[in-house]
Design a protein around this motif. Structure first.
Motif, PDB file in Angstrom:
ATOM      1  N   UNK A 300       0.368   7.025  -5.760  1.00  0.00           N
ATOM      2  CA  UNK A 300       0.078   7.297  -4.364  1.00  0.00           C
ATOM      3  C   UNK A 300      -1.294   7.950  -4.268  1.00  0.00           C
ATOM      4  N   UNK A 301      -2.008   7.631  -3.212  1.00  0.00           N
ATOM      5  CA  UNK A 301      -3.357   8.175  -3.065  1.00  0.00           C
ATOM      6  C   UNK A 301      -3.360   9.551  -2.436  1.00  0.00           C
ATOM      7  N   UNK A 302      -2.439   9.801  -1.505  1.00  0.00           N
ATOM      8  CA  UNK A 302      -2.398  11.088  -0.817  1.00  0.00           C
ATOM      9  C   UNK A 302      -0.961  11.477  -0.537  1.00  0.00           C
ATOM     10  N   UNK A 303      -0.767  12.760  -0.236  1.00  0.00           N
ATOM     11  CA  UNK A 303       0.575  13.229   0.127  1.00  0.00           C
ATOM     12  C   UNK A 303       1.023  12.601   1.433  1.00  0.00           C
ATOM     13  N   UNK A 304       0.102  12.419   2.365  1.00  0.00           N
ATOM     14  CA  UNK A 304       0.490  11.830   3.645  1.00  0.00           C
ATOM     15  C   UNK A 304       0.912  10.370   3.458  1.00  0.00           C
ATOM     16  N   UNK A 305       0.204   9.640   2.584  1.00  0.00           N
ATOM     17  CA  UNK A 305       0.608   8.263   2.303  1.00  0.00           C
ATOM     18  C   UNK A 305       1.987   8.238   1.654  1.00  0.00           C
ATOM     19  N   UNK A 306       2.199   9.129   0.699  1.00  0.00           N
ATOM     20  CA  UNK A 306       3.473   9.158  -0.022  1.00  0.00           C
ATOM     21  C   UNK A 306       4.636   9.469   0.917  1.00  0.00           C
ATOM     22  N   UNK A 307       4.411  10.372   1.864  1.00  0.00           N
ATOM     23  CA  UNK A 307       5.492  10.768   2.770  1.00  0.00           C
ATOM     24  C   UNK A 307       5.870   9.665   3.736  1.00  0.00           C
ATOM     25  N   UNK A 308       4.993   8.651   3.893  1.00  0.00           N
ATOM     26  CA  UNK A 308       5.280   7.553   4.814  1.00  0.00           C
ATOM     27  C   UNK A 308       6.393   6.658   4.312  1.00  0.00           C
ATOM     28  N   UNK A 309       6.582   6.622   2.979  1.00  0.00           N
ATOM     29  CA  UNK A 309       7.544   5.685   2.419  1.00  0.00           C
ATOM     30  C   UNK A 309       8.928   5.948   3.022  1.00  0.00           C
ATOM     31  N   UNK A 310       9.564   4.872   3.495  1.00  0.00           N
ATOM     32  CA  UNK A 310      10.897   5.009   4.065  1.00  0.00           C
ATOM     33  C   UNK A 310      10.911   5.442   5.511  1.00  0.00           C
ATOM     34  N   UNK A 311       9.737   5.490   6.160  1.00  0.00           N
ATOM     35  CA  UNK A 311       9.693   5.865   7.570  1.00  0.00           C
ATOM     36  C   UNK A 311       9.333   4.650   8.401  1.00  0.00           C
ATOM     37  N   UNK A 312       9.349   4.833   9.734  1.00  0.00           N
ATOM     38  CA  UNK A 312       8.927   3.751  10.613  1.00  0.00           C
ATOM     39  C   UNK A 312       7.452   3.413  10.382  1.00  0.00           C
ATOM     40  N   UNK A 313       6.636   4.447  10.129  1.00  0.00           N
ATOM     41  CA  UNK A 313       5.195   4.275   9.953  1.00  0.00           C
ATOM     42  C   UNK A 313       4.920   4.200   8.462  1.00  0.00           C
ATOM     43  N   UNK A 314       4.629   3.030   7.971  1.00  0.00           N
ATOM     44  CA  UNK A 314       4.578   2.826   6.521  1.00  0.00           C
ATOM     45  C   UNK A 314       3.313   3.368   5.870  1.00  0.00           C
ATOM     46  N   UNK A 315       2.263   3.634   6.639  1.00  0.00           N
ATOM     47  CA  UNK A 315       1.047   4.134   6.003  1.00  0.00           C
ATOM     48  C   UNK A 315       0.308   5.110   6.906  1.00  0.00           C
ATOM     49  N   UNK A 316      -0.562   5.888   6.278  1.00  0.00           N
ATOM     50  CA  UNK A 316      -1.298   6.926   6.977  1.00  0.00           C
ATOM     51  C   UNK A 316      -2.228   6.339   8.029  1.00  0.00           C
ATOM     52  N   UNK A 317      -2.798   5.171   7.742  1.00  0.00           N
ATOM     53  CA  UNK A 317      -3.706   4.542   8.694  1.00  0.00           C
ATOM     54  C   UNK A 317      -3.001   4.277  10.018  1.00  0.00           C
ATOM     55  N   UNK A 318      -1.766   3.796   9.951  1.00  0.00           N
ATOM     56  CA  UNK A 318      -0.999   3.533  11.173  1.00  0.00           C
ATOM     57  C   UNK A 318      -0.811   4.818  11.978  1.00  0.00           C
ATOM     58  N   UNK A 319      -0.478   5.898  11.283  1.00  0.00           N
ATOM     59  CA  UNK A 319      -0.239   7.172  11.958  1.00  0.00           C
ATOM     60  C   UNK A 319      -1.515   7.686  12.618  1.00  0.00           C
ATOM     61  N   UNK A 320      -2.625   7.677  11.868  1.00  0.00           N
ATOM     62  CA  UNK A 320      -3.875   8.178  12.431  1.00  0.00           C
ATOM     63  C   UNK A 320      -4.342   7.325  13.601  1.00  0.00           C
ATOM     64  N   UNK A 321      -4.135   6.020  13.524  1.00  0.00           N
ATOM     65  CA  UNK A 321      -4.500   5.156  14.652  1.00  0.00           C
ATOM     66  C   UNK A 321      -3.669   5.507  15.880  1.00  0.00           C
ATOM     67  N   UNK A 322      -2.380   5.732  15.658  1.00  0.00           N
ATOM     68  CA  UNK A 322      -1.495   6.131  16.761  1.00  0.00           C
ATOM     69  C   UNK A 322      -1.963   7.440  17.394  1.00  0.00           C
ATOM     70  N   UNK A 323      -2.272   8.437  16.557  1.00  0.00           N
ATOM     71  CA  UNK A 323      -2.663   9.753  17.064  1.00  0.00           C
ATOM     72  C   UNK A 323      -4.028   9.713  17.747  1.00  0.00           C
ATOM     73  N   UNK A 324      -4.973   9.009  17.157  1.00  0.00           N
ATOM     74  CA  UNK A 324      -6.309   8.940  17.753  1.00  0.00           C
ATOM     75  C   UNK A 324      -6.291   8.160  19.061  1.00  0.00           C
ATOM     76  N   UNK A 325      -5.500   7.089  19.106  1.00  0.00           N
ATOM     77  CA  UNK A 325      -5.385   6.328  20.351  1.00  0.00           C
ATOM     78  C   UNK A 325      -4.746   7.185  21.437  1.00  0.00           C
ATOM     79  N   UNK A 326      -3.720   7.915  21.062  1.00  0.00           N
ATOM     80  CA  UNK A 326      -3.064   8.796  22.023  1.00  0.00           C
ATOM     81  C   UNK A 326      -4.037   9.859  22.524  1.00  0.00           C
ATOM     82  N   UNK A 327      -4.839  10.410  21.608  1.00  0.00           N
ATOM     83  CA  UNK A 327      -5.826  11.420  21.995  1.00  0.00           C
ATOM     84  C   UNK A 327      -6.843  10.844  22.968  1.00  0.00           C
TER      85      UNK A 327
END
Length: 684
Positions: A300-327
């Motif tokens: 795994x490259x990062x802790x945030x990437x690793x924590x994505x496994x098994x969640x709705x959001x499979x990677x950190x990029x998806x999460x950051x895109x969601x948060x930045x778009x919301x912002x």
């Protein structure tokens, strides 16, 4: 709030500051014992009795905490550990000698259950029990079981028994979807420790030592996050000292005074409470650093990437895109909200009109009260605790055919005499489980509203269903002068939120405790609880229970409407703050974040994604307890809110009491816990 922690592949998955279960007994039996008890009483009346007036069964047999006989004294945790470890040894041997198949997964789940029954219960007791001896014994039990778990997660023979199953495509294809998912979740947690690597690349002992160190650092960080700061008395103006705790020559600051109308009373504790300490900074740096260390071993490259496994959001990029778009979507409305808040501050405090981080909670409340006449004192008489509990009872009965009954706890079963015990009973299925309600303030109790899983449900080998047991923790004021406890609208909404977690636990009917109830992906775990907030703000629901405690008068519809409308005031600024928290969490767990000071990262992120200035010599991140429980997954609240909003509009907006929709909601979402992919449940 749903507290979370990870003890490794063989304990409960993200659930709540999770407590457990065991052959320790005492929680009630399975299917054969689901008849109605004559000891049950109506829920509303039980909660409107003054807590000090309740008497425990002083003459009955002493059963121990949660009915576990060993836990009638602190020393019982040692006995509970020994029992669990003996059972663990037998189950490990059985898992390693059993031919691969569905039975392998059942053994792993029973092994997980044996450990959770002690570790999860101890995890609750160590922070909630009023007696230091119990807290210390529970802390030691958590550490002991945690160490055992990490060793099991690096047990090659145990790992290989599961690997043989998952490597055989014919066997995997024969597994039902829930069994296959649970097997894959166990395997994922094994591989966190790098056990799947070539022998010369494994870091087994280092992995165990490191994970135990992370557990210790997490505990230290959480203690520090809630520990008060103090300042010499003479450094505070005399006229504001009476707002704080005085101790000799010092003033103790144990939290923020965000609702105070006095600017100095808000300003001073903000700077004092968030003042950084070197030990806390070092602890947070070590914790974040150690979380990154094992990831290079497992790819795994990062802790945030690793924590994505098994969640709705499979990677950190998806999460950051969601948060930045919301912002980006919020930015214009957030600026307008800040202008409105700044205008109110100028009106009330023209000498000091600069908007600071301690201002929005107070001035947005003033704006709401002024625009909509929602002074809490007008609402509290309609929200007695008993009425609110009866409201939940009515809602669950109409929607799901479920009733809540108060049950008298046995001697020694609860840790404080004002804890209530609720039986959750279905009209045709009988007893579904128990909820212990620890609702009232007391010394040394955490200042958070939480749900704790004490025991998860599972199908046992004898065909009975192990009934779930949970605790709901609130911080309500004690009633006075023989009056019922009266809740503010915010307290009422929090109660509904936490009860959403509880019903998720009660209604999960998974075969495996590893995925029962709230033991599901973190970014789905908050959906049922946030959905309950929508029910709490619907007049059709509120009208069922909001009665003036003296006159019996129903709350007028226009009062509920004003309350709901008021929540739109400054809502963008409130959500923007949550976006800032979530992005900061992602950055801290991202690639090489610690080459810079965590405080420098805080300052930069706050100015970019919140907009109010950073306050020099403060370190808010050291009070961010979610760095432990929700590390790299704090975004879950925002994503869950989006899903809950969709579910409400599609399913319940037209009729919040629709029984067929309620049954569908249980069948498609709540019943599966974490045993099914979240998006499949939402689509259903």
């Amino acid at each position: 709030m749903l507290c979370t922690r990870r003890l490794g592949g063989l304990t409960a998955r993200a659930s709540a500051l999770l407590p457990g279960r065991s052959r320790l007994g005492g929680f009630g039996a399975g299917l054969r014992a689901r008849r109605v008890s004559t000891g049950w009483s109506p829920v509303g009346a039980a909660f409107n009795v003054k807590p000090q007036g309740l008497r425990l069964d002083l003459f009955g047999e002493r059963r121990g905490l949660f009915g576990v006989p060993e836990l009638s004294a602190p020393e019982g945790f040692r006995i509970a550990q020994e029992n669990a470890l003996r059972k663990t040894d037998l189950l490990v041997a059985r898992a390693c000698s059993t031919p691969p198949g569905p039975q392998t997964v059942l053994i792993f789940d029973e092994l997980s259950d044996a450990l959770c029954r002690v570790a999860d219960l101890a995890d609750f007791v160590k922070i909630a029990h009023p007696e230091p001896a119990f807290r210390e014994a529970a802390e030691e039990a958590c550490r002991s079981i945690g160490t055992v778990v990490e060793k099991l997660n690096t047990n090659v023979e145990l790992y290989q028994s599961l690997q043989k199953l998952l490597a055989d495509k014919k066997l995997v294809d024969s597994l039902d979807p829930e069994t296959r998912r649970v097997a894959e979740l166990f395997m994922f947690d094994f591989e966190i420790s790098g056990i799947h690597l070539d022998k010369e690349k494994r870091f087994v002992k280092r992995a165990v030592d490191l994970n135990v160190k992370i557990l210790d650092l997490s505990s230290t960080f959480l203690m520090g996050a809630n520990f008060p700061n103090k300042i010499e008395k003479h450094l505070l103006p005399e006229h504001i000292r009476q707002n704080f705790i005085l101790a000799g020559d010092h003033v103790i600051i144990d939290g923020l005074h965000a609702e105070s109308p006095d600017d100095l009373v808000r300003h001073s504790p903000f700077k004092i409470f968030f003042k950084p300490s070197l030990s806390a900074l070092l602890c947070s740096l070590s914790l974040l650093g150690f979380r990154q260390t094992p990831l290079a071993w497992v790819g795994s490259t990062t802790a945030s990437h690793h924590s994505r496994q098994g969640t709705e959001s499979k990677n950190t990029k998806t999460v950051m895109e969601f948060l930045e778009k919301l912002s980006d979507k919020l930015s214009e409305r957030t600026l307008k909200d800040f202008e409105i808040i700044r205008g109110m501050k100028m009106k009330l405090n023209p000498q000091n009109s600069e908007l600071m981080p301690w201002d929005p909670p107070y001035y947005s409340g003033v704006i709401r009260a002024e625009r909509y006449n929602i002074e809490p004192s007008l609402y509290c008489p309609f929200f007695s605790l008993g009425a609110c509990m009866e409201g939940l009872n009515i809602l669950f009965n109409k929607l799901l055919g479920i009733a809540l009954y108060a049950e008298q706890p046995a001697k020694g079963e609860v840790w404080c005499e004002d804890v209530r015990k609720l039986a959750v009973v279905h009209e045709s299925e009988g007893l579904l489980g128990y909820i212990y309600c620890d609702f009232f303030q007391r010394a040394d109790k955490p200042h958070q509203d939480c749900h704790f899983t004490i025991r998860g449900g599972r199908l046992k080998e004898d065909g009975d269903y192990q009934l779930p047991v949970v605790v709901l923790m609130l911080n309500l004021p004690h009633s006075s002068r023989n009056l019922p406890t009266l809740l503010t609208p915010g307290m009422m909404e929090n109660l509904f939120h936490e009860m959403g977690h509880a019903m998720h636990s009660m209604l999960g009917r998974t075969r495996y405790q590893h995925v029962t109830g709230t033991r599901c992906p973190t970014d789905f775990a908050e959906v049922p609880s946030i959905l309950m907030e929508y029910f709490a703000n619907d007049y059709r629901v509120v009208n069922q229970f909001a009665r003036h405690y003296q006159t019996g008068q129903s709350m007028p519809k226009n009062m509920v409407s004003r309350l709901c409308e008021s929540k739109k005031v400054c809502a963008a600024a409130d959500m923007q703050l949550q976006v800032f928290y979530a992005i900061l969490d992602q950055i801290y767990h991202g690639k090489h974040p610690l080459r810079r000071s965590t405080t420098d990262i805080l300052k930069e992120t706050q100015e970019k994604f919140y907009g109010l200035p950073y306050v020099p010599n403060t370190a808010w991140q050291l009070r961010f307890s979610h760095l432990v429980g929700y590390g790299a997954k704090y975004y879950s609240y925002l994503m869950s809110r989006a899903v809950a909003s969709m579910v409400w509009k599609e399913c319940f907006l037209q009729d919040p009491f629709n029984r067929s929709t309620g049954e569908r909601y249980r069948r498609e979402m709540l019943a599966h816990g974490g045993g099914r992919e979240p998006m499949l449940m939402v689509q259903g």
